[in-house]
Design a protein around this motif. Structure first.
Motif, PDB file in Angstrom:
ATOM      1  N   ARG A  79       0.852  -1.198   0.000  1.00  0.00           N
ATOM      2  CA  ARG A  79       0.000   0.000   0.000  1.00  0.00           C
ATOM      3  C   ARG A  79       0.881   1.238   0.000  1.00  0.00           C
ATOM      4  NH1 ARG A  79      -4.562  -0.796   4.614  1.00  0.00           N
ATOM      5  NH2 ARG A  79      -5.695  -2.470   3.597  1.00  0.00           N
ATOM      6  N   LEU A  80       0.419   2.252  -0.699  1.00  0.00           N
ATOM      7  CA  LEU A  80       1.165   3.505  -0.724  1.00  0.00           C
ATOM      8  C   LEU A  80       0.877   4.375   0.485  1.00  0.00           C
ATOM      9  CD1 LEU A  80       0.879   4.547  -4.476  1.00  0.00           C
ATOM     10  CD2 LEU A  80       2.818   3.511  -3.292  1.00  0.00           C
ATOM     11  N   ARG A  81      -0.352   4.314   0.980  1.00  0.00           N
ATOM     12  CA  ARG A  81      -0.729   5.164   2.117  1.00  0.00           C
ATOM     13  C   ARG A  81      -1.376   4.298   3.192  1.00  0.00           C
ATOM     14  NH1 ARG A  81      -0.177  10.430   0.620  1.00  0.00           N
ATOM     15  NH2 ARG A  81      -0.438  10.894  -1.572  1.00  0.00           N
ATOM     16  N   CYS A  82      -0.825   4.421   4.390  1.00  0.00           N
ATOM     17  CA  CYS A  82      -1.379   3.716   5.540  1.00  0.00           C
ATOM     18  C   CYS A  82      -0.724   4.302   6.788  1.00  0.00           C
ATOM     19  CB  CYS A  82      -1.108   2.210   5.442  1.00  0.00           C
ATOM     20  SG  CYS A  82      -1.856   1.261   6.799  1.00  0.00           S
ATOM     21  N   SER A  83      -1.393   4.185   7.911  1.00  0.00           N
ATOM     22  CA  SER A  83      -0.841   4.700   9.162  1.00  0.00           C
ATOM     23  C   SER A  83       0.396   3.933   9.610  1.00  0.00           C
ATOM     24  CB  SER A  83      -1.902   4.658  10.258  1.00  0.00           C
ATOM     25  OG  SER A  83      -2.331   3.322  10.472  1.00  0.00           O
ATOM     26  N   CYS A  84       0.648   2.741   9.060  1.00  0.00           N
ATOM     27  CA  CYS A  84       1.821   1.948   9.463  1.00  0.00           C
ATOM     28  C   CYS A  84       3.108   2.437   8.797  1.00  0.00           C
ATOM     29  CB  CYS A  84       1.605   0.469   9.176  1.00  0.00           C
ATOM     30  SG  CYS A  84       1.534   0.034   7.430  1.00  0.00           S
ATOM     31  N   ILE A  85       2.998   3.270   7.789  1.00  0.00           N
ATOM     32  CA  ILE A  85       4.177   3.811   7.123  1.00  0.00           C
ATOM     33  C   ILE A  85       4.708   4.950   7.988  1.00  0.00           C
ATOM     34  CG2 ILE A  85       5.007   5.003   5.060  1.00  0.00           C
ATOM     35  CD1 ILE A  85       2.744   3.433   3.557  1.00  0.00           C
ATOM     36  N   SER A  86       5.964   4.803   8.425  1.00  0.00           N
ATOM     37  CA  SER A  86       6.499   5.785   9.367  1.00  0.00           C
ATOM     38  C   SER A  86       8.013   5.865   9.262  1.00  0.00           C
ATOM     39  CB  SER A  86       6.097   5.419  10.802  1.00  0.00           C
ATOM     40  OG  SER A  86       6.668   4.175  11.159  1.00  0.00           O
ATOM     41  N   TYR A  87       8.536   6.951   9.792  1.00  0.00           N
ATOM     42  CA  TYR A  87       9.984   7.090   9.861  1.00  0.00           C
ATOM     43  C   TYR A  87      10.548   6.052  10.824  1.00  0.00           C
ATOM     44  CZ  TYR A  87      10.020  11.357   7.153  1.00  0.00           C
ATOM     45  OH  TYR A  87       9.902  12.262   6.140  1.00  0.00           O
ATOM     46  N   CYS A  88      11.782   5.686  10.595  1.00  0.00           N
ATOM     47  CA  CYS A  88      12.467   4.728  11.456  1.00  0.00           C
ATOM     48  C   CYS A  88      12.554   5.262  12.885  1.00  0.00           C
ATOM     49  CB  CYS A  88      13.900   4.495  10.970  1.00  0.00           C
ATOM     50  SG  CYS A  88      14.042   3.604   9.416  1.00  0.00           S
ATOM     51  N   THR A  89      12.431   4.346  13.822  1.00  0.00           N
ATOM     52  CA  THR A  89      12.738   4.681  15.207  1.00  0.00           C
ATOM     53  C   THR A  89      14.259   4.802  15.303  1.00  0.00           C
ATOM     54  OG1 THR A  89      13.003   2.383  15.888  1.00  0.00           O
ATOM     55  CG2 THR A  89      10.759   3.331  16.033  1.00  0.00           C
ATOM     56  N   PRO A  90      14.792   5.341  16.387  1.00  0.00           N
ATOM     57  CA  PRO A  90      16.254   5.405  16.511  1.00  0.00           C
ATOM     58  C   PRO A  90      16.926   4.033  16.369  1.00  0.00           C
ATOM     59  CG  PRO A  90      15.248   6.834  18.136  1.00  0.00           C
ATOM     60  CD  PRO A  90      14.125   6.064  17.490  1.00  0.00           C
ATOM     61  N   ARG A  93      16.690   3.015  12.671  1.00  0.00           N
ATOM     62  CA  ARG A  93      17.606   3.861  11.903  1.00  0.00           C
ATOM     63  C   ARG A  93      19.041   3.378  12.058  1.00  0.00           C
ATOM     64  NH1 ARG A  93      17.074   8.774  14.444  1.00  0.00           N
ATOM     65  NH2 ARG A  93      18.808   8.141  15.759  1.00  0.00           N
ATOM     66  N   ASN A  94      19.462   3.133  13.281  1.00  0.00           N
ATOM     67  CA  ASN A  94      20.828   2.674  13.520  1.00  0.00           C
ATOM     68  C   ASN A  94      21.108   1.351  12.825  1.00  0.00           C
ATOM     69  OD1 ASN A  94      21.327   4.938  15.055  1.00  0.00           O
ATOM     70  ND2 ASN A  94      20.975   3.901  17.004  1.00  0.00           N
ATOM     71  N   GLN A  95      20.162   0.422  12.901  1.00  0.00           N
ATOM     72  CA  GLN A  95      20.368  -0.883  12.258  1.00  0.00           C
ATOM     73  C   GLN A  95      20.470  -0.751  10.745  1.00  0.00           C
ATOM     74  OE1 GLN A  95      18.352  -4.312  13.718  1.00  0.00           O
ATOM     75  NE2 GLN A  95      18.413  -5.337  11.741  1.00  0.00           N
ATOM     76  N   MET A  96      19.634   0.078  10.150  1.00  0.00           N
ATOM     77  CA  MET A  96      19.648   0.205   8.693  1.00  0.00           C
ATOM     78  C   MET A  96      20.859   0.998   8.206  1.00  0.00           C
ATOM     79  SD  MET A  96      17.324  -1.828   7.949  1.00  0.00           S
ATOM     80  CE  MET A  96      17.325  -1.650   6.168  1.00  0.00           C
ATOM     81  N   ILE A  97      21.304   1.974   8.958  1.00  0.00           N
ATOM     82  CA  ILE A  97      22.538   2.685   8.601  1.00  0.00           C
ATOM     83  C   ILE A  97      23.719   1.723   8.702  1.00  0.00           C
ATOM     84  CG2 ILE A  97      24.156   4.473   9.372  1.00  0.00           C
ATOM     85  CD1 ILE A  97      21.686   6.250   9.915  1.00  0.00           C
ATOM     86  N   ASP A  98      23.747   0.904   9.748  1.00  0.00           N
ATOM     87  CA  ASP A  98      24.795  -0.116   9.877  1.00  0.00           C
ATOM     88  C   ASP A  98      24.746  -1.092   8.701  1.00  0.00           C
ATOM     89  OD1 ASP A  98      25.727   0.992  12.224  1.00  0.00           O
ATOM     90  OD2 ASP A  98      24.775  -0.519  13.526  1.00  0.00           O
ATOM     91  N   PHE A  99      23.523  -1.474   8.289  1.00  0.00           N
ATOM     92  CA  PHE A  99      23.375  -2.365   7.137  1.00  0.00           C
ATOM     93  C   PHE A  99      24.029  -1.753   5.900  1.00  0.00           C
ATOM     94  CE2 PHE A  99      21.163  -3.079   3.165  1.00  0.00           C
ATOM     95  CZ  PHE A  99      21.285  -4.457   3.014  1.00  0.00           C
ATOM     96  N   LEU A 100      23.730  -0.480   5.621  1.00  0.00           N
ATOM     97  CA  LEU A 100      24.276   0.166   4.430  1.00  0.00           C
ATOM     98  C   LEU A 100      25.786   0.346   4.544  1.00  0.00           C
ATOM     99  CD1 LEU A 100      23.625   1.232   1.651  1.00  0.00           C
ATOM    100  CD2 LEU A 100      23.145   3.462   2.682  1.00  0.00           C
ATOM    101  N   ASP A 101      26.264   0.734   5.712  1.00  0.00           N
ATOM    102  CA  ASP A 101      27.712   0.865   5.917  1.00  0.00           C
ATOM    103  C   ASP A 101      28.417  -0.471   5.683  1.00  0.00           C
ATOM    104  OD1 ASP A 101      27.482   3.553   6.509  1.00  0.00           O
ATOM    105  OD2 ASP A 101      27.656   3.276   8.680  1.00  0.00           O
ATOM    106  N   ASN A 102      27.857  -1.559   6.199  1.00  0.00           N
ATOM    107  CA  ASN A 102      28.455  -2.886   6.002  1.00  0.00           C
ATOM    108  C   ASN A 102      28.389  -3.314   4.543  1.00  0.00           C
ATOM    109  OD1 ASN A 102      29.189  -3.237   8.698  1.00  0.00           O
ATOM    110  ND2 ASN A 102      27.202  -4.119   9.226  1.00  0.00           N
ATOM    111  N   PHE A 103      27.295  -2.994   3.876  1.00  0.00           N
ATOM    112  CA  PHE A 103      27.132  -3.293   2.452  1.00  0.00           C
ATOM    113  C   PHE A 103      28.271  -2.647   1.652  1.00  0.00           C
ATOM    114  CE2 PHE A 103      25.463  -2.184  -1.728  1.00  0.00           C
ATOM    115  CZ  PHE A 103      24.876  -3.375  -2.153  1.00  0.00           C
ATOM    116  N   ILE A 104      28.537  -1.376   1.943  1.00  0.00           N
ATOM    117  CA  ILE A 104      29.617  -0.640   1.258  1.00  0.00           C
ATOM    118  C   ILE A 104      30.979  -1.210   1.636  1.00  0.00           C
ATOM    119  CG2 ILE A 104      30.739   1.638   1.072  1.00  0.00           C
ATOM    120  CD1 ILE A 104      28.030   1.532  -0.303  1.00  0.00           C
ATOM    121  N   ARG A 105      31.167  -1.495   2.893  1.00  0.00           N
ATOM    122  CA  ARG A 105      32.443  -2.041   3.394  1.00  0.00           C
ATOM    123  C   ARG A 105      32.756  -3.387   2.718  1.00  0.00           C
ATOM    124  NH1 ARG A 105      31.195  -1.794   8.606  1.00  0.00           N
ATOM    125  NH2 ARG A 105      31.576   0.434   8.620  1.00  0.00           N
ATOM    126  N   GLU A 106      31.744  -4.228   2.515  1.00  0.00           N
ATOM    127  CA  GLU A 106      31.942  -5.533   1.870  1.00  0.00           C
ATOM    128  C   GLU A 106      32.438  -5.379   0.432  1.00  0.00           C
ATOM    129  OE1 GLU A 106      28.222  -7.597   2.233  1.00  0.00           O
ATOM    130  OE2 GLU A 106      28.453  -7.852   4.399  1.00  0.00           O
TER     131      GLU A 106
END
Length: 111
Positions: A79-90, A93-106
């Motif tokens: 779905r494009l619009r729903c109340s469940c779509i939200s910004y990352c919690t802290p 956010r930290n886990q996904m930034i770590d994911f991207l950093d590790n992706f680049i590092r690999e």
């Protein structure tokens, strides 16, 4: 929009990143857009409740000429619009930034 941006990547770096994103099956529906799967265990309560209708959940990654930008908005592909779509919690956010950093590092890309 809240996002995580990595800039000043070389042409070779961008080629490696795009190739790996394609290899992992993250290609989105538009050019230079990729869908990064969001970990099920990191979903909030509402997202878990809506997973059948709104999921799977992803973060959007956009590739530029010499940059990548990951939006920190948890989106449902169902779905494009729903109340469940939200910004990352802290924590998300930290886990996904770590994911991207590790992706680049690999890929042995110095950032």
């Amino acid at each position: 929009m809240r996002s995580y941006l990595i800039e000043e990547l070389t042409e070779d770096d961008m080629h490696s990143i795009k190739a790996r994103l394609l290899e992992k099956g993250f290609k989105g529906t538009l050019d230079d857009i990729y869908f990064i799967p969001f970990p099920q265990e990191m979903l909030n309560d509402e997202q878990t409740e809506h997973a059948a209708e709104c999921g799977p959940y992803v973060l959007v990654l956009e590739t530029g000429q010499d940059s990548i930008k990951m939006e920190l908005l948890v989106r449902g592909k169902g779905r494009l619009r729903c109340s469940c779509i939200s910004y990352c919690t802290p924590e998300q956010r930290n886990q996904m930034i770590d994911f991207l950093d590790n992706f680049i590092r690999e890929l042995d890309i110095p950032v």
